[in-house]
Design an enzyme around this catalytic site. Sequence first.
Site, PDB file in Angstrom:
ATOM      1  N   CYS A  43       0.845  -1.200   0.000  1.00  0.00           N
ATOM      2  CA  CYS A  43       0.000   0.000   0.000  1.00  0.00           C
ATOM      3  C   CYS A  43       0.883   1.254   0.000  1.00  0.00           C
ATOM      4  O   CYS A  43       2.000   1.244   0.518  1.00  0.00           O
ATOM      5  CB  CYS A  43      -0.911   0.008   1.233  1.00  0.00           C
ATOM      6  SG  CYS A  43      -2.082   1.402   1.255  1.00  0.00           S
ATOM      7  N   ASP A  45       0.404   3.755   1.703  1.00  0.00           N
ATOM      8  CA  ASP A  45       0.359   4.340   3.046  1.00  0.00           C
ATOM      9  C   ASP A  45       1.771   4.656   3.562  1.00  0.00           C
ATOM     10  O   ASP A  45       2.661   3.806   3.516  1.00  0.00           O
ATOM     11  CB  ASP A  45      -0.345   3.353   4.000  1.00  0.00           C
ATOM     12  CG  ASP A  45      -0.738   4.009   5.311  1.00  0.00           C
ATOM     13  OD1 ASP A  45       0.153   4.543   6.012  1.00  0.00           O
ATOM     14  OD2 ASP A  45      -1.929   4.002   5.647  1.00  0.00           O
ATOM     15  N   ARG A  47       2.910   4.792   6.326  1.00  0.00           N
ATOM     16  CA  ARG A  47       3.347   4.055   7.525  1.00  0.00           C
ATOM     17  C   ARG A  47       3.814   2.634   7.237  1.00  0.00           C
ATOM     18  O   ARG A  47       4.129   1.881   8.152  1.00  0.00           O
ATOM     19  CB  ARG A  47       2.203   4.024   8.549  1.00  0.00           C
ATOM     20  CG  ARG A  47       1.781   5.405   9.013  1.00  0.00           C
ATOM     21  CD  ARG A  47       0.420   5.378   9.687  1.00  0.00           C
ATOM     22  NE  ARG A  47      -0.639   5.012   8.734  1.00  0.00           N
ATOM     23  CZ  ARG A  47      -1.932   4.875   9.075  1.00  0.00           C
ATOM     24  NH1 ARG A  47      -2.300   5.054  10.323  1.00  0.00           N
ATOM     25  NH2 ARG A  47      -2.822   4.554   8.157  1.00  0.00           N
ATOM     26  N   HIS A  99      -2.217  -4.001   4.940  1.00  0.00           N
ATOM     27  CA  HIS A  99      -2.006  -3.616   6.341  1.00  0.00           C
ATOM     28  C   HIS A  99      -3.332  -3.309   7.008  1.00  0.00           C
ATOM     29  O   HIS A  99      -4.251  -2.775   6.392  1.00  0.00           O
ATOM     30  CB  HIS A  99      -1.078  -2.398   6.433  1.00  0.00           C
ATOM     31  CG  HIS A  99      -1.655  -1.144   5.865  1.00  0.00           C
ATOM     32  ND1 HIS A  99      -2.161  -0.145   6.647  1.00  0.00           N
ATOM     33  CD2 HIS A  99      -1.837  -0.728   4.587  1.00  0.00           C
ATOM     34  CE1 HIS A  99      -2.605   0.839   5.884  1.00  0.00           C
ATOM     35  NE2 HIS A  99      -2.435   0.511   4.622  1.00  0.00           N
ATOM     36  N   CYS A 102      -6.098   0.060   6.949  1.00  0.00           N
ATOM     37  CA  CYS A 102      -5.910   0.624   5.610  1.00  0.00           C
ATOM     38  C   CYS A 102      -7.105   1.534   5.253  1.00  0.00           C
ATOM     39  O   CYS A 102      -8.251   1.089   5.221  1.00  0.00           O
ATOM     40  CB  CYS A 102      -5.776  -0.492   4.575  1.00  0.00           C
ATOM     41  SG  CYS A 102      -5.440   0.114   2.907  1.00  0.00           S
TER      42      CYS A 102
HETATM   43 CO    CO Z   1      -3.469   1.215   3.015  1.00  0.00          CO
END
Ligand code: CO
Length: 213
Positions: A43, A45, A47, A99, A102
């Site tokens: 992803c 993302d 993080r 994750h 998400c």
């Molecule tokens: Co995500």
Amino acid sequence: MDKAYQKLIDGNRLYALSKKFDDPEYFKKLSLGQKPDYLWIGCSDSRVPANEVTSTESGEMFVHRNIANVVVHTDFNLMSVLEYAVTVLEVKHIIVCGHFGCGGVRAAMGSGSFGLVDNWLRNIKDVYFKHRAELDAITDEDKRADRLTELNVIEQVRNLAKTKIVQAAWSQGKKIEIHGWVYGLNNGLITELNVSHEEKDDIESIYRYKIDK
Ligand code: CO
């Protein structure tokens, strides 16, 4: 002028210095070429940085990231990455890592619209619909989102096995394993899901291509 970005340049100087301090030849060796064993599909993302969460170094992992780690067979970006990783780099493992927590998965579960990304997240709505009996039975919304996150990874692993790129490599005798993982934002740990493919027979016959060797 906003110079907040300066910390990135400063951080880069620190990075280059410390790598060279540990190994004066570090960048010289890297500049000669790459031969990563892993393709990571994760992803976007902020993080879930692929190298950081796996303690891997530059050169070890070929990386593709998009919102909610979706594998779409008409996505030229991902398919180009996949083909290059499989046919040129000859990676041994392809990892789809989702994750928990998400935002993309959570958005796909709801009825809000957020722009272009709605079309992208439609793929995850399809995953939900396919597994709606199991998902609708989970009353806790967070737990339902967690399960959809897992099912999304499982479906994307299958989507990889359905590509001719991967099937052709298997036909040529290349050992490529596809894995599905989920990363926990709250503990930093990766969980391996019970899904992995390493041969064409692992998928339904309608998705199998006849490939001349
Ligand atoms: Co995500």
